[in-house]
Motif scaffolding. Structure first.
Motif, mmCIF file in Angstrom:
data_model
loop_
_atom_site.group_PDB
_atom_site.id
_atom_site.type_symbol
_atom_site.label_atom_id
_atom_site.label_comp_id
_atom_site.label_asym_id
_atom_site.label_seq_id
_atom_site.Cartn_x
_atom_site.Cartn_y
_atom_site.Cartn_z
ATOM 1 N N TYR A 1 0.897 -1.304 0.018
ATOM 2 C CA TYR A 1 -0.047 0.009 0.193
ATOM 3 C C TYR A 1 0.942 1.293 0.043
ATOM 4 O O TYR A 1 0.612 2.336 -0.718
ATOM 5 N N GLN A 2 2.005 1.129 0.839
ATOM 6 C CA GLN A 2 2.787 2.244 0.825
ATOM 7 C C GLN A 2 3.600 2.788 -0.537
ATOM 8 O O GLN A 2 3.623 4.039 -0.868
ATOM 9 N N TYR A 3 3.836 1.584 -1.412
ATOM 10 C CA TYR A 3 4.543 1.781 -2.472
ATOM 11 C C TYR A 3 3.188 2.605 -3.439
ATOM 12 O O TYR A 3 3.892 3.401 -4.299
ATOM 13 N N PHE B 1 11.457 8.804 -0.721
ATOM 14 C CA PHE B 1 10.975 9.355 0.465
ATOM 15 C C PHE B 1 9.521 9.006 0.535
ATOM 16 O O PHE B 1 8.663 8.967 -0.193
ATOM 17 N N TYR B 2 8.932 9.157 1.990
ATOM 18 C CA TYR B 2 7.455 9.256 2.204
ATOM 19 C C TYR B 2 7.156 10.734 1.528
ATOM 20 O O TYR B 2 7.655 11.795 1.778
ATOM 21 N N ILE C 1 2.432 4.522 8.043
ATOM 22 C CA ILE C 1 3.704 4.614 8.353
ATOM 23 C C ILE C 1 3.938 4.160 9.473
ATOM 24 O O ILE C 1 4.761 3.433 10.152
ATOM 25 N N ASN C 2 3.164 4.641 10.809
ATOM 26 C CA ASN C 2 3.255 4.394 12.087
ATOM 27 C C ASN C 2 2.716 3.005 12.204
ATOM 28 O O ASN C 2 3.417 2.118 13.013
ATOM 29 N N LEU C 3 1.785 2.530 11.674
ATOM 30 C CA LEU C 3 1.228 1.035 11.589
ATOM 31 C C LEU C 3 2.184 0.099 11.216
ATOM 32 O O LEU C 3 2.638 -0.889 12.031
ATOM 33 N N LEU C 4 2.873 0.410 10.321
ATOM 34 C CA LEU C 4 4.118 -0.504 9.870
ATOM 35 C C LEU C 4 5.300 -0.743 11.011
ATOM 36 O O LEU C 4 5.816 -1.817 11.311
ATOM 37 N N SER D 1 12.115 5.248 3.300
ATOM 38 C CA SER D 1 11.845 4.093 3.943
ATOM 39 C C SER D 1 12.545 3.043 3.391
ATOM 40 O O SER D 1 12.818 2.028 4.371
ATOM 41 N N ASP D 2 12.795 2.935 1.940
ATOM 42 C CA ASP D 2 13.726 1.725 1.608
ATOM 43 C C ASP D 2 15.057 1.508 2.244
ATOM 44 O O ASP D 2 15.314 0.279 2.754
#
Length: 287
Positions: A17-19, A29-30, A37-40, A187-188
């Motif tokens: 989902y983030q991708y 970058f986010y 983000i916090n959930l992950l 993030s990566d």
């Protein structure tokens, strides 16, 4: 292992989902604040910390089996790691050539869009060392695979070579630290760093128990560090490969493609735990 499976099924969809919606293409970058983000981070904290804590409290009843016997499935998976390391060595050899070209002709190289000349120059030695250690680690996992398939000898005598996977992981993390950018916002890169730290700890424990050097009460670390490392390996491979398969490879960061060595380790480590770890009642005893 069911807890590990739950972690995989919980974490990977969030990353996919983030991708698609949260991560900026090419840079990684986010793009802004998002609940995922916090959930992950919370999910990773739970599913990485729990195996470590449980393994530590069960350290006196956990043992790596040193019995020499045929385990062909695990042996084949060890050769899968060998193949992943070979592909990594090939990819890094090409990348080393791209670095040289970028340093000599910065205007014609796409690498200079994300890395400065100083970063590229500084990363040449870690990349070269990573190639060397990849071949050494490849040799070790080949020996380990043969020992499991044939059941005729123990890899214990290859003590020095058993450290080569650790050296390979160290070179991978050094190469990434050469990128002087925001580790938390990219993030990566952040997840790769977490993965490599966990792999370094796992490979250290693995070398100890396989070579039987300073391995007293170290067996639990195979589980405690191995399961978080495997989860992070799958996190760094599966969502990226999903993007490639879906035809959305353009959303991936330039320096963070899917790496098959991560997939191989993400499968091998849980199989190693299932095939070689023993959980004993009472006082530890030998096979």
């Amino acid at each position: 292992m069911s807890f590990f499976a739950a972690g995989v099924l919980s974490v990977l969809p969030v990353r996919v989902y983030q991708y698609l919606y949260v991560v900026e293409p090419k840079t990684g970058f986010y793009t802004g604040s998002d609940l995922s983000i916090n959930l992950l981070y919370i999910l990773l904290g739970v599913f990485c910390a729990a195996p470590l804590i449980l393994a530590f409290f069960g350290r006196y009843s956990t043992r790596y089996s040193t019995t020499v016997r045929k385990q062909p499935v695990l042996g084949v998976l060890a050769f899968g790691v060998t193949a992943g390391l070979a592909l990594d060595a090939i990819a890094m050899t090409r990348y080393y050539g791209n670095i040289k070209q970028a340093v000599l002709s910065p205007d014609s190289s796409p690498l200079t869009q994300v890395l400065t000349n100083d970063m590229l120059s500084a990363s040449r030695l870690p990349v070269l060392a990573q190639i060397v250690f990849a071949f050494l680690a490849l040799a070790f996992f080949s020996i380990y695979g043969v020992s499991l398939i044939t059941g005729k000898f123990s890899p214990e005598r290859f003590k020095i070579l058993a450290l080569s996977p650790l050296g390979w992981a160290v070179c991978r993390i050094l190469h990434r630290f050469m990128r002087t950018i925001s580790f938390l916002r990219v993030s990566d890169l952040f997840f790769e760093l977490l993965m490599l730290v966990a792999l370094m700890l796992f490979f250290m424990a693995f070398a100890q128990v396989v070579s039987r050097v300073n391995n007293k009460d170290a067996d639990w670390k195979i589980i405690g560090f191995g399961l978080p490392a495997a989860l992070l390996c799958l996190l760094c491979f599966v969502p990226r490969m999903a993007m490639v398969i879906l035809g959305k490879g353009s959303v991936l960061a330039m320096l963070s493609p899917p790496e098959y060595c991560d997939l191989a380790l993400g499968i091998f480590i849980p199989a190693l735990i299932l095939g070689k770890m023993r959980f004993l009642k009472g006082k530890r005893r030998e096979d």
